[in-house]
Design an enzyme around this catalytic site. Sequence first.
Site, mmCIF file in Angstrom:
data_model
loop_
_atom_site.group_PDB
_atom_site.id
_atom_site.type_symbol
_atom_site.label_atom_id
_atom_site.label_comp_id
_atom_site.label_asym_id
_atom_site.label_seq_id
_atom_site.Cartn_x
_atom_site.Cartn_y
_atom_site.Cartn_z
ATOM 1 N N HIS A 185 -0.076 0.941 8.615
ATOM 2 C CA HIS A 185 1.230 0.657 8.024
ATOM 3 C C HIS A 185 2.349 1.256 8.868
ATOM 4 C CE1 HIS A 185 -1.400 0.065 4.516
ATOM 5 N NE2 HIS A 185 -0.466 -0.746 4.083
ATOM 6 N N ASP A 257 -3.934 -9.137 7.589
ATOM 7 C CA ASP A 257 -3.234 -8.134 6.805
ATOM 8 C C ASP A 257 -1.734 -8.418 6.968
ATOM 9 O OD1 ASP A 257 -2.815 -5.904 5.198
ATOM 10 O OD2 ASP A 257 -4.122 -4.607 6.377
#
Length: 365
Positions: A185, A257
């Site tokens: 992230h 993702d």
Amino acid sequence: MSPSALRHQVGQLLIAGFNGQQLPVELKQLAREFGLGGVILFARNVVDPEQVAEVCYDAARLDPELPSWVSVDQEGGRVARLKAPFTEWPPMATLGRSGDVQLAERFARALASELKAVGITLDYAPVLDVHTNPNNPVIGDRALADKADDVARLGAAIIRTLQQEGVAACGKHFPGHGDTSVDSHHEQPLLEHPLDRLREVEFVPFRAAIEAQVSAIMTGHVFLPALDDKRPATLSKRIVTDLLRVELGYQGLILTDDLEMKAIASEYAAPQSAVLAVDAGCDGVLICSGDHHAQVAALEAIVHAVEDNRVRSSRVEDALARQRRAKERFLAAPVASRPRNRQALGQLLGRDDHRAIAAEMARFV
């Protein structure tokens, strides 16, 4: 192919996040202009079960030609978008420590029943990463175990049961995020293992998931220089097509993702990464922030890449065909009536038998 037909094909490749507790006008406009593969819910979209059911009902019908996925990350533990009165499940490491396949099946059956109750059709679970690095900041107790065979056995049981109960499962994060030391992230994780090691450890749970006919596999934004010294896994044809599709023989959906995670976005803007991901072999791209402009720009970029022959039209057609097959499997019987009322939902969520399963899992903390 006509320009409008191409746009609608490309639109089916996007799973979009959004802001607010109802579908925004911009998302409905995008679905009208392009079509839409699906939506993903986050905590920011959730008020209570009745509201979630209304949103899911509307989202599934955004595209009149092909039902849209209504998806969520509902793993258990710290990655669970749906809180009480939904059952709050312990992290999957507890299930791994139990080693109990029957408990895994009971958990997945209960989880599926609650997701179906509000109209969620795709769950980004289970995590199939093997937790071999105790300092991993992003996987940790989300992983089922630190041994590949245990992850494979329990992960396959969860997949089979979720899907028997009518919820599509998505194993993640191929080719393996368990032995990384940073959170994708925020930055690019590096995995320096050779292919032989990946085949012996990281790929083992994914092979089991494929054998269990998992509906979708999500790529991880990890950088593996032994396999591709230029691009992270999500954008690598060597990893997505040559390994997952060809070597492992996976014929289901391959999803990215979130393309706005820093591991990708620090180097590639969403339009560029969306094109590269589709060209690499991904059948769906996730853009989760709710940034309507980024979502439209990504779809426009894929359209232009096909028109300019930078992405083969057959690649988009293949991705759409896989989307259709998966949707025919799980979305063939859309809900005809409006969602259940608060009282009816209350009887389906957080039931005593579900809480008992959660408590049994929690014994293995």
